[in-house]
Design a protein around this motif. Sequence first.
Motif, PDB file in Angstrom:
ATOM      1  N   ASP A  81     -15.894  52.606  34.110  1.00  0.00           N
ATOM      2  CA  ASP A  81     -14.848  52.228  33.142  1.00  0.00           C
ATOM      3  C   ASP A  81     -13.903  53.399  32.873  1.00  0.00           C
ATOM      4  O   ASP A  81     -12.686  53.237  32.866  1.00  0.00           O
ATOM      5  CB  ASP A  81     -15.482  51.781  31.809  1.00  0.00           C
ATOM      6  CG  ASP A  81     -16.122  50.400  31.934  1.00  0.00           C
ATOM      7  OD1 ASP A  81     -15.795  49.701  32.911  1.00  0.00           O
ATOM      8  OD2 ASP A  81     -16.941  50.044  31.059  1.00  0.00           O
ATOM      9  N   GLY A  82     -14.503  54.558  32.616  1.00  0.00           N
ATOM     10  CA  GLY A  82     -13.704  55.735  32.264  1.00  0.00           C
ATOM     11  C   GLY A  82     -12.748  56.127  33.375  1.00  0.00           C
ATOM     12  O   GLY A  82     -11.620  56.569  33.122  1.00  0.00           O
TER      13      GLY A  82
ATOM     14  N   ALA B 200     -16.451  55.676  27.864  1.00  0.00           N
ATOM     15  CA  ALA B 200     -15.309  55.784  28.784  1.00  0.00           C
ATOM     16  C   ALA B 200     -14.385  56.920  28.354  1.00  0.00           C
ATOM     17  O   ALA B 200     -13.864  57.674  29.191  1.00  0.00           O
ATOM     18  CB  ALA B 200     -14.548  54.461  28.816  1.00  0.00           C
TER      19      ALA B 200
ATOM     20  N   GLU C 267     -20.258  53.103  32.323  1.00  0.00           N
ATOM     21  CA  GLU C 267     -19.265  53.825  31.501  1.00  0.00           C
ATOM     22  C   GLU C 267     -18.420  54.751  32.379  1.00  0.00           C
ATOM     23  O   GLU C 267     -17.222  54.929  32.148  1.00  0.00           O
ATOM     24  CB  GLU C 267     -19.986  54.649  30.425  1.00  0.00           C
ATOM     25  CG  GLU C 267     -20.706  53.801  29.391  1.00  0.00           C
ATOM     26  CD  GLU C 267     -21.535  54.631  28.412  1.00  0.00           C
ATOM     27  OE1 GLU C 267     -21.488  54.340  27.215  1.00  0.00           O
ATOM     28  OE2 GLU C 267     -22.218  55.580  28.867  1.00  0.00           O
TER      29      GLU C 267
END
Length: 345
Positions: A52-53, A64, A49
């Motif tokens: 992604d973020g 994210a 995550e």
Amino acid sequence: MNSSATSHHHQGSHIPKHFTLVLTIGIVLLGVCAVASLLFGARVIRWNELIDGLFNPNIDSFGANVVRKRVSRTIFSLFCGAALGVSGALMQSVTRNPLADPSILGVNTGASLFVVCGIALFNITTANEYIWLALLGAGITAVFVFGIGSMGRGGATPIKLVLAGAATSAALSSLVSAILIPRAYAMDQMRFWQVGSVGSASWSSITTFIPFLLIGILIAVITAPALNALALGDEAASGLGVRTGVLRLVAALGGVILCGAATALAGPIGFIGLLSTHVIRLMLGPDLRYVIPMSALAGAIILTLSDVCGRLIGNTGEVEVGIVTAFIGAPILILLAIKSKVRSL
């Protein structure tokens, strides 16, 4: 005095030992704190995550989005910590007092008072307006404390400045309460601000803050060599061609800009300037050309770490960072006060 003068003079010529080591550890710690600030909170983020973020703007998952929110908070706490660290180094040098810190000299409270007046009396709500009010309050308080501290015999001695700062701070705090108590609406807005928090950071407050941060740090870096001379005493500094009055004014202005801007946006967070500068002095010695940039690094680490700790302690909510720094800072301040009876700058 002469022996310390010569030792100060020798320090001017070479890099402090351990500098590279301390710098490397500092940069690693800064990275660790920044990543921790992105990962930990009411919801712990997984590595995928986080990636992604940070790197996949088109992925719209909850994790994210949380990361993206925390990025501004992390950058803001790094910047605020750096500002407070450098501000502490400047205040200590200008007053030649190892216990000087924007919060102890009452500068924080002066900034607070003006922001409170803005909120309660003029319905001010934006970061941009907060900053100018806080700078004005911080500046007026600094001049006032320095003026009172300079009265009487011996001029502005370190102990008189701290006493003047403490007295002023107490008086201004009660004024803040007097303005707030009859105004419930201002009280709510003020309560979060006054505890000292980086949680409400936004990109707009960061962009508002950056020019002040850069100006303050520039002043600090430019005045560092002359402040080294000031540490030898006013007469020795004047003998070396330093205009001590002008130097004090300019360096104090740098400290006030950094502290005022940080206070405007994050509330009055204490002890960062004191802690970071002390830690660095212990490791690297008194040469301000190294103490100032390293205090910025230390301040950023301490504030960001305190913010992460506050989120972890708070379980569902969070403990504001101002409470965490006071909790860590107060015992250290007591230890330093006991030790500094033995030696002063």
